[in-house]
Design a protein around this motif. Structure first.
Motif, PDB file in Angstrom:
ATOM      1  N   TRP A   1       0.851  -1.207   0.000  1.00  0.00           N
ATOM      2  CA  TRP A   1       0.000   0.000   0.000  1.00  0.00           C
ATOM      3  C   TRP A   1       0.883   1.252   0.000  1.00  0.00           C
ATOM      4  O   TRP A   1       0.582   2.225  -0.675  1.00  0.00           O
ATOM      5  CB  TRP A   1      -0.905   0.023   1.235  1.00  0.00           C
ATOM      6  N   ARG A   2       1.955   1.209   0.786  1.00  0.00           N
ATOM      7  CA  ARG A   2       2.876   2.353   0.829  1.00  0.00           C
ATOM      8  C   ARG A   2       3.523   2.577  -0.537  1.00  0.00           C
ATOM      9  O   ARG A   2       3.605   3.693  -1.017  1.00  0.00           O
ATOM     10  CB  ARG A   2       3.986   2.149   1.883  1.00  0.00           C
ATOM     11  N   VAL A   3       3.977   1.483  -1.136  1.00  0.00           N
ATOM     12  CA  VAL A   3       4.613   1.591  -2.454  1.00  0.00           C
ATOM     13  C   VAL A   3       3.616   2.168  -3.464  1.00  0.00           C
ATOM     14  O   VAL A   3       3.972   3.017  -4.290  1.00  0.00           O
ATOM     15  CB  VAL A   3       5.163   0.217  -2.914  1.00  0.00           C
ATOM     16  N   ALA A   4       2.369   1.745  -3.367  1.00  0.00           N
ATOM     17  CA  ALA A   4       1.342   2.275  -4.275  1.00  0.00           C
ATOM     18  C   ALA A   4       1.196   3.789  -4.083  1.00  0.00           C
ATOM     19  O   ALA A   4       1.119   4.545  -5.058  1.00  0.00           O
ATOM     20  CB  ALA A   4       0.010   1.563  -4.029  1.00  0.00           C
ATOM     21  N   ASP A   5       1.204   4.253  -2.834  1.00  0.00           N
ATOM     22  CA  ASP A   5       1.092   5.698  -2.554  1.00  0.00           C
ATOM     23  C   ASP A   5       2.308   6.456  -3.088  1.00  0.00           C
ATOM     24  O   ASP A   5       2.173   7.528  -3.664  1.00  0.00           O
ATOM     25  CB  ASP A   5       1.006   5.957  -1.043  1.00  0.00           C
ATOM     26  N   TRP A   6       3.486   5.903  -2.847  1.00  0.00           N
ATOM     27  CA  TRP A   6       4.713   6.621  -3.208  1.00  0.00           C
ATOM     28  C   TRP A   6       4.918   6.708  -4.717  1.00  0.00           C
ATOM     29  O   TRP A   6       5.498   7.665  -5.211  1.00  0.00           O
ATOM     30  CB  TRP A   6       5.944   5.916  -2.608  1.00  0.00           C
ATOM     31  N   THR A   7       4.493   5.649  -5.437  1.00  0.00           N
ATOM     32  CA  THR A   7       4.853   5.581  -6.852  1.00  0.00           C
ATOM     33  C   THR A   7       3.729   6.018  -7.792  1.00  0.00           C
ATOM     34  O   THR A   7       4.001   6.466  -8.899  1.00  0.00           O
ATOM     35  CB  THR A   7       5.251   4.147  -7.264  1.00  0.00           C
ATOM     36  N   GLY A   8       2.471   5.833  -7.363  1.00  0.00           N
ATOM     37  CA  GLY A   8       1.356   6.199  -8.234  1.00  0.00           C
ATOM     38  C   GLY A   8       1.161   5.263  -9.427  1.00  0.00           C
ATOM     39  O   GLY A   8       0.376   5.572 -10.321  1.00  0.00           O
ATOM     40  N   ILE A   9       1.842   4.129  -9.462  1.00  0.00           N
ATOM     41  CA  ILE A   9       1.588   3.160 -10.539  1.00  0.00           C
ATOM     42  C   ILE A   9       0.905   1.926  -9.938  1.00  0.00           C
ATOM     43  O   ILE A   9       0.913   1.743  -8.717  1.00  0.00           O
ATOM     44  CB  ILE A   9       2.889   2.758 -11.295  1.00  0.00           C
ATOM     45  N   PRO A  10       0.298   1.086 -10.786  1.00  0.00           N
ATOM     46  CA  PRO A  10      -0.373  -0.098 -10.251  1.00  0.00           C
ATOM     47  C   PRO A  10       0.596  -0.999  -9.479  1.00  0.00           C
ATOM     48  O   PRO A  10       1.751  -1.178  -9.887  1.00  0.00           O
ATOM     49  CB  PRO A  10      -0.890  -0.815 -11.503  1.00  0.00           C
ATOM     50  N   VAL A  11       0.099  -1.542  -8.363  1.00  0.00           N
ATOM     51  CA  VAL A  11       0.907  -2.431  -7.525  1.00  0.00           C
ATOM     52  C   VAL A  11       0.128  -3.733  -7.292  1.00  0.00           C
ATOM     53  O   VAL A  11      -1.077  -3.702  -7.049  1.00  0.00           O
ATOM     54  CB  VAL A  11       1.245  -1.762  -6.168  1.00  0.00           C
ATOM     55  N   VAL A  12       0.832  -4.848  -7.375  1.00  0.00           N
ATOM     56  CA  VAL A  12       0.260  -6.139  -7.009  1.00  0.00           C
ATOM     57  C   VAL A  12       0.975  -6.624  -5.753  1.00  0.00           C
ATOM     58  O   VAL A  12       2.210  -6.674  -5.712  1.00  0.00           O
ATOM     59  CB  VAL A  12       0.421  -7.180  -8.147  1.00  0.00           C
ATOM     60  N   ASN A  13       0.198  -6.956  -4.739  1.00  0.00           N
ATOM     61  CA  ASN A  13       0.751  -7.496  -3.502  1.00  0.00           C
ATOM     62  C   ASN A  13       1.105  -8.973  -3.714  1.00  0.00           C
ATOM     63  O   ASN A  13       0.232  -9.796  -3.972  1.00  0.00           O
ATOM     64  CB  ASN A  13      -0.299  -7.344  -2.383  1.00  0.00           C
ATOM     65  N   ALA A  14       2.383  -9.301  -3.592  1.00  0.00           N
ATOM     66  CA  ALA A  14       2.828 -10.700  -3.730  1.00  0.00           C
ATOM     67  C   ALA A  14       3.116 -11.303  -2.362  1.00  0.00           C
ATOM     68  O   ALA A  14       3.870 -12.270  -2.242  1.00  0.00           O
ATOM     69  CB  ALA A  14       4.058 -10.762  -4.622  1.00  0.00           C
ATOM     70  N   GLY A  15       2.502 -10.726  -1.304  1.00  0.00           N
ATOM     71  CA  GLY A  15       2.682 -11.229   0.054  1.00  0.00           C
ATOM     72  C   GLY A  15       3.247 -10.153   0.950  1.00  0.00           C
ATOM     73  O   GLY A  15       4.387  -9.735   0.754  1.00  0.00           O
ATOM     74  N   ASP A  16       2.445  -9.671   1.908  1.00  0.00           N
ATOM     75  CA  ASP A  16       2.949  -8.693   2.888  1.00  0.00           C
ATOM     76  C   ASP A  16       2.812  -9.273   4.287  1.00  0.00           C
ATOM     77  O   ASP A  16       1.716  -9.458   4.806  1.00  0.00           O
ATOM     78  CB  ASP A  16       2.237  -7.335   2.754  1.00  0.00           C
ATOM     79  N   GLY A  17       3.950  -9.591   4.897  1.00  0.00           N
ATOM     80  CA  GLY A  17       3.959 -10.138   6.251  1.00  0.00           C
ATOM     81  C   GLY A  17       3.002 -11.308   6.379  1.00  0.00           C
ATOM     82  O   GLY A  17       2.950 -12.176   5.508  1.00  0.00           O
ATOM     83  N   ALA A  18       2.229 -11.307   7.464  1.00  0.00           N
ATOM     84  CA  ALA A  18       1.239 -12.366   7.677  1.00  0.00           C
ATOM     85  C   ALA A  18      -0.144 -11.882   7.243  1.00  0.00           C
ATOM     86  O   ALA A  18      -1.151 -12.366   7.727  1.00  0.00           O
ATOM     87  CB  ALA A  18       1.222 -12.769   9.151  1.00  0.00           C
TER      88      ALA A  18
END
Ligand code: NCD
Length: 302
Positions: free
Chosen positions: A111-128
């Protein structure tokens, strides 16, 4: 548009992605398993945590759609010199990718990366927390076998507390109408089950005859799972998917595991490699599901 979580995703949206993945499986069977759908697009693979299946299959998926890929591994990159997630994301962004695939040990990092970059992001696993493409590929494997998830009884077994796979699976399985029972010692369940519409069971043996699907999770030692039970032998005795237990399942019941497997701990080798196992199907579906996701996020304008 992003794919960050399966929480709240509607059955209709899920079905569109699964149908698309099913048609990409046909592409992967062709002599030349490639389509030009994302030619000229670049997908950046940002894996800050180890991965075999997920990383390779996102890579394979991007290439099968004719996209270019950018990737790094944390140990060989400036992450090992202490570069922050934000600086790394901005650096990769400056190279012009159209989408980032992010795996990170911290909940919420994509979610942070999505905010910082403004491009589409796919979560491939964040923590638990979440692993949405895993949930989708699991649902696809079950749908292929039974035609639909509606009305099935799915047991999710083991280290639920530390599992992002369990969270995404619960979301997608219940959205598609399955009944989900979490089977684990209390110590391997999360402190609260919040809004999940699931049942829980303290033992596997009482449920075997009732399950259509037994979804086995890895004991995540790196996240401290072993403090949740007295010994590995004790865990295997109560919760291990041994061949005796697999034999007591309904004739048509299947067993899934997201990998990597601890053979002889949560699942016996004979079950992992046996006729009920969908493990290889899951991996193959992973490529097609990731093609469907990349295409839905990047393919629109073509
Ligand atoms: C899982 C993960 O990393 O979340 N593996 C995977 O992506 N197939 C599950 C695990 O590590 O146990």
């Amino acid at each position: 548009m992003h794919l960050l979580t399966l929480e709240g995703m509607k059955a209709e949206e899920i079905t569109v992605l699964l149908d698309s993945a099913q048609s990409f499986l046909e592409v992967l069977d062709r002599p030349i398993p490639k389509v030009p759908a994302l030619r000229g697009k670049t997908v950046a693979m940002m894996f800050f945590e180890p991965s075999t299946r997920t990383r390779l299959s996102f890579d394979r998926a991007a290439k099968a759609l004719s996209a270019d890929t950018l990737s790094f591994s944390p140990s060989g990159s400036s992450i090992s010199k202490g570069e922050s997630l934000k600086d790394t994301a901005k650096t990769v962004l400056a190279m012009g990718p159209d989408l980032m695939v992010v795996r990170h040990k911290a909940t919420g990092a994509p979610w942070r990366v999505a905010d910082w970059t403004g491009i589409p992001v796919v979560n491939a696993g964040d923590g638990a927390h979440q692993h949405p493409t895993q949930g989708l590929l699991d649902a696809l494997a079950i749908r292929q076998r039974f035609g639909a998830l509606d009305g099935l009884h799915i047991g999710i077994l083991g280290d639920i507390r530390h599992s992002r796979v369990a969270r995404s699976d619960i979301d997608v399985f219940t959205a598609l109408g399955a009944k989900v029972t979490l089977i684990a010692p209390r110590t391997l369940l999360p402190p609260t089950l919040d809004s999940w519409t699931v049942e829980t069971a303290p033992d596997l043996d009482g449920l075997l005859e009732d399950l259509d699907v037994l979804y086995t999770l890895r004991i995540q030692q790196e996240r401290g799972a072993e403090s949740g039970f007295p010994s590995v032998a004790e865990y295997v005795k109560r919760f291990g998917v041994t061949s005796d237990r697999a034999n007591r399942l309904k004739p048509e019941a299947v067993v899934l595991h997201p990998g990597p497997m601890n053979r002889g701990v949560e699942i016996a080798a004979s079950v992992a490699d046996g006729p009920r196992s969908l493990v290889t199907t899951q991996v193959r579906n992973g490529v097609a599901v990731r093609m469907a996701v990349l295409f839905s996020l990047l393919g629109g304008e073509q």
